[in-house]
Design a protein around this motif. Structure first.
Motif: not given
Length: 160
Positions: A45-63
């Motif tokens: 909940q502390g992340l925006s959709a844009t942040e959650a959708s940003t790939p970081v070290a592989g998969a995104s947080v949204a994934t």
């Protein structure tokens, strides 16, 4: 020396406490989180959709969040005694981006699923070894994803 045994009810209550810690954070004391530290739900909940959708070290947080949502349905089914369903686990990793509305709905879905899961564990695991096994499995699975999401969230915040 006298042996003391833990009842199934007490063991399930302990596992359920740590499952809830994964989702909701630690209150007075934590099994692995610091007291007051939020769990997976607060982190997401502390992340925006844009942040959650940003790939970081592989998969995104949204994934990861979508995969956890998928897995909670599967684990809850198992704990509830539904053990003949087939699940396409690969498909749970297929989506990597969400918009703000989808992200908000997903975060609420996870909160609702976590509540339903806890109720299923409490009701079924003390008397069903397979349900207890599922409770232990969902604990390990969720703790893993909490750690993975925390690493990704930390990397995203370093970029702010």
């Amino acid at each position: 020396m006298q042996s003391t045994f833990v009842s199934a009810q007490e063991l399930v209550r302990a596992v359920l406490g740590v499952v809830r810690e994964c989702f909701n954070g630690a209150e007075d004391r934590g099994a692995f989180l610091e007291p007051g530290q939020g769990g997976l739900l607060a982190l997401l909940q502390g992340l925006s959709a844009t942040e959650a959708s940003t790939p970081v070290a592989g998969a995104s947080v949204a994934t990861h969040a979508l995969h956890v949502a998928f897995s909670l349905d599967a684990f809850t089914d198992w704990i509830e005694g539904v053990r003949d369903k087939e699940y396409d686990w690969d498909s749970s990793w297929a989506v990597s981006t969400v918009n703000e509305r989808e992200w908000s709905v997903l975060c609420q879905r996870l909160a609702d699923q976590a509540e339903r899961l806890g109720e299923a564990i409490e009701r079924r695991a003390p008397a069903d070894l397979e349900a207890a096994w599922g409770a232990a499995g969902v604990l390990a699975h969720t703790a893993y994803h909490l750690g993975a999401v925390q690493v990704k969230a930390d990397a995203l915040s370093d970029g702010r």
